[in-house]
Write a protein that holds these residues in place. Structure first.
Motif, PDB file in Angstrom:
ATOM      1  N   ALA A   1      52.155  32.788  51.825  1.00  0.00           N
ATOM      2  CA  ALA A   1      51.458  32.192  50.704  1.00  0.00           C
ATOM      3  C   ALA A   1      52.104  30.856  50.361  1.00  0.00           C
ATOM      4  CB  ALA A   1      51.482  33.124  49.510  1.00  0.00           C
ATOM      5  N   CYS A   2      51.326  29.986  49.762  1.00  0.00           N
ATOM      6  CA  CYS A   2      51.869  28.701  49.336  1.00  0.00           C
ATOM      7  C   CYS A   2      50.997  28.139  48.211  1.00  0.00           C
ATOM      8  CB  CYS A   2      51.961  27.720  50.497  1.00  0.00           C
ATOM      9  SG  CYS A   2      50.396  27.148  51.144  1.00  0.00           S
ATOM     10  N   VAL A   3      51.505  27.104  47.595  1.00  0.00           N
ATOM     11  CA  VAL A   3      50.777  26.406  46.537  1.00  0.00           C
ATOM     12  C   VAL A   3      50.663  24.946  46.943  1.00  0.00           C
ATOM     13  CG1 VAL A   3      50.782  25.704  44.113  1.00  0.00           C
ATOM     14  CG2 VAL A   3      51.653  27.958  44.756  1.00  0.00           C
ATOM     15  N   ASP A   4      49.443  24.435  46.948  1.00  0.00           N
ATOM     16  CA  ASP A   4      49.248  22.997  47.141  1.00  0.00           C
ATOM     17  C   ASP A   4      49.192  22.401  45.739  1.00  0.00           C
ATOM     18  OD1 ASP A   4      48.637  20.413  47.797  1.00  0.00           O
ATOM     19  OD2 ASP A   4      46.646  20.870  48.619  1.00  0.00           O
ATOM     20  N   GLY A  10      43.293  17.276  41.933  1.00  0.00           N
ATOM     21  CA  GLY A  10      44.687  17.023  41.576  1.00  0.00           C
ATOM     22  C   GLY A  10      45.383  18.210  40.935  1.00  0.00           C
ATOM     23  N   LYS A  11      44.722  19.362  40.946  1.00  0.00           N
ATOM     24  CA  LYS A  11      45.299  20.556  40.323  1.00  0.00           C
ATOM     25  C   LYS A  11      45.868  21.490  41.394  1.00  0.00           C
ATOM     26  CE  LYS A  11      42.190  20.395  36.403  1.00  0.00           C
ATOM     27  NZ  LYS A  11      41.210  21.088  35.590  1.00  0.00           N
ATOM     28  N   PRO A  12      46.897  22.241  41.052  1.00  0.00           N
ATOM     29  CA  PRO A  12      47.473  23.190  42.014  1.00  0.00           C
ATOM     30  C   PRO A  12      46.457  24.251  42.432  1.00  0.00           C
ATOM     31  CG  PRO A  12      48.926  22.905  40.125  1.00  0.00           C
ATOM     32  CD  PRO A  12      47.624  22.231  39.782  1.00  0.00           C
ATOM     33  N   ILE A  13      46.589  24.661  43.669  1.00  0.00           N
ATOM     34  CA  ILE A  13      45.747  25.747  44.178  1.00  0.00           C
ATOM     35  C   ILE A  13      46.646  26.708  44.958  1.00  0.00           C
ATOM     36  CG2 ILE A  13      45.090  24.412  46.224  1.00  0.00           C
ATOM     37  CD1 ILE A  13      42.380  25.923  46.161  1.00  0.00           C
ATOM     38  N   ASN A  14      46.489  27.985  44.690  1.00  0.00           N
ATOM     39  CA  ASN A  14      47.237  29.025  45.400  1.00  0.00           C
ATOM     40  C   ASN A  14      46.498  29.373  46.685  1.00  0.00           C
ATOM     41  OD1 ASN A  14      49.127  29.325  43.276  1.00  0.00           O
ATOM     42  ND2 ASN A  14      47.688  30.616  42.170  1.00  0.00           N
ATOM     43  N   ILE A  21      45.082  29.269  55.080  1.00  0.00           N
ATOM     44  CA  ILE A  21      45.983  28.152  54.768  1.00  0.00           C
ATOM     45  C   ILE A  21      45.790  27.040  55.799  1.00  0.00           C
ATOM     46  CG2 ILE A  21      48.399  27.430  54.625  1.00  0.00           C
ATOM     47  CD1 ILE A  21      48.981  30.325  53.561  1.00  0.00           C
ATOM     48  N   MET A  22      45.760  27.431  57.076  1.00  0.00           N
ATOM     49  CA  MET A  22      45.568  26.456  58.143  1.00  0.00           C
ATOM     50  C   MET A  22      44.242  25.719  57.976  1.00  0.00           C
ATOM     51  SD  MET A  22      43.832  25.731  61.255  1.00  0.00           S
ATOM     52  CE  MET A  22      42.888  27.221  61.281  1.00  0.00           C
ATOM     53  N   GLN A  23      43.189  26.452  57.709  1.00  0.00           N
ATOM     54  CA  GLN A  23      41.877  25.837  57.548  1.00  0.00           C
ATOM     55  C   GLN A  23      41.858  24.897  56.347  1.00  0.00           C
ATOM     56  OE1 GLN A  23      38.592  28.571  57.388  1.00  0.00           O
ATOM     57  NE2 GLN A  23      37.140  27.001  56.819  1.00  0.00           N
ATOM     58  N   TYR A  24      42.447  25.322  55.251  1.00  0.00           N
ATOM     59  CA  TYR A  24      42.476  24.497  54.037  1.00  0.00           C
ATOM     60  C   TYR A  24      43.136  23.153  54.313  1.00  0.00           C
ATOM     61  CZ  TYR A  24      43.985  22.721  49.522  1.00  0.00           C
ATOM     62  OH  TYR A  24      44.221  21.903  48.447  1.00  0.00           O
ATOM     63  N   PHE A  25      44.353  23.181  54.894  1.00  0.00           N
ATOM     64  CA  PHE A  25      45.071  21.930  55.124  1.00  0.00           C
ATOM     65  C   PHE A  25      44.431  21.090  56.223  1.00  0.00           C
ATOM     66  CE2 PHE A  25      48.583  24.061  52.824  1.00  0.00           C
ATOM     67  CZ  PHE A  25      48.771  23.084  51.849  1.00  0.00           C
ATOM     68  N   ALA A  26      43.881  21.717  57.254  1.00  0.00           N
ATOM     69  CA  ALA A  26      43.203  20.966  58.306  1.00  0.00           C
ATOM     70  C   ALA A  26      41.998  20.227  57.728  1.00  0.00           C
ATOM     71  CB  ALA A  26      42.778  21.899  59.433  1.00  0.00           C
ATOM     72  N   GLU A  27      41.238  20.895  56.864  1.00  0.00           N
ATOM     73  CA  GLU A  27      40.086  20.257  56.245  1.00  0.00           C
ATOM     74  C   GLU A  27      40.513  19.205  55.228  1.00  0.00           C
ATOM     75  OE1 GLU A  27      37.679  23.535  54.857  1.00  0.00           O
ATOM     76  OE2 GLU A  27      36.714  23.730  56.813  1.00  0.00           O
ATOM     77  N   LYS A  28      41.561  19.497  54.466  1.00  0.00           N
ATOM     78  CA  LYS A  28      42.038  18.542  53.467  1.00  0.00           C
ATOM     79  C   LYS A  28      42.456  17.231  54.120  1.00  0.00           C
ATOM     80  CE  LYS A  28      45.537  17.785  49.913  1.00  0.00           C
ATOM     81  NZ  LYS A  28      46.602  18.374  49.106  1.00  0.00           N
ATOM     82  N   HIS A  29      43.107  17.313  55.270  1.00  0.00           N
ATOM     83  CA  HIS A  29      43.632  16.125  55.937  1.00  0.00           C
ATOM     84  C   HIS A  29      42.752  15.648  57.098  1.00  0.00           C
ATOM     85  CE1 HIS A  29      47.273  16.150  53.553  1.00  0.00           C
ATOM     86  NE2 HIS A  29      47.334  17.460  53.741  1.00  0.00           N
ATOM     87  N   ASN A  30      41.595  16.285  57.259  1.00  0.00           N
ATOM     88  CA  ASN A  30      40.653  15.913  58.324  1.00  0.00           C
ATOM     89  C   ASN A  30      41.334  15.827  59.696  1.00  0.00           C
ATOM     90  OD1 ASN A  30      38.311  15.640  56.659  1.00  0.00           O
ATOM     91  ND2 ASN A  30      39.181  13.731  55.898  1.00  0.00           N
ATOM     92  N   ARG A  31      42.057  16.900  60.036  1.00  0.00           N
ATOM     93  CA  ARG A  31      42.765  16.959  61.311  1.00  0.00           C
ATOM     94  C   ARG A  31      42.584  18.336  61.935  1.00  0.00           C
ATOM     95  NH1 ARG A  31      48.480  14.537  61.454  1.00  0.00           N
ATOM     96  NH2 ARG A  31      47.948  14.715  63.637  1.00  0.00           N
TER      97      ARG A  31
END
Length: 91
Positions: A1-4, A10-14, A21-31
């Protein structure tokens, strides 16, 4: 688990579950995730295959091979055989 801490708006998300988690960050950073719909779908199929099939089967096989009680020979052998064959099938 992690918190962005810099989540949507601009708000934290658990976050939890490694594929999510992988999908969230890949989509967030378009990578890492293709933009072509067919390739994107293929990418997610492999991720979900690993998360729902290969990963758990390898874990079960490893458990029976390493942690099953030595005095429970039949149970250990059954588990190692059953999950070992499934791991071989998936590979």
């Amino acid at each position: 688990a992690c918190v962005d801490k810099a989540g949507p708006g601009g708000k934290p998300i658990n976050l939890f579950e490694s594929a999510a988690i992988m999908q969230y960050f890949a989509e967030k950073h378009n990578r890492f995730i293709p933009t072509d719909p067919a390739k994107r779908q293929e990418c997610f199929q492999w991720v979900y295959w690993q998360m729902g099939g290969f990963g758990p089967m390898c874990g079960q096989f490893g458990h029976f091979m390493v942690y099953a009680p030595a005095e429970k020979v039949e149970a250990r052998d059954y588990g190692a055989s059953r999950y070992g064959m499934e791991v071989q099938r998936l590979c």
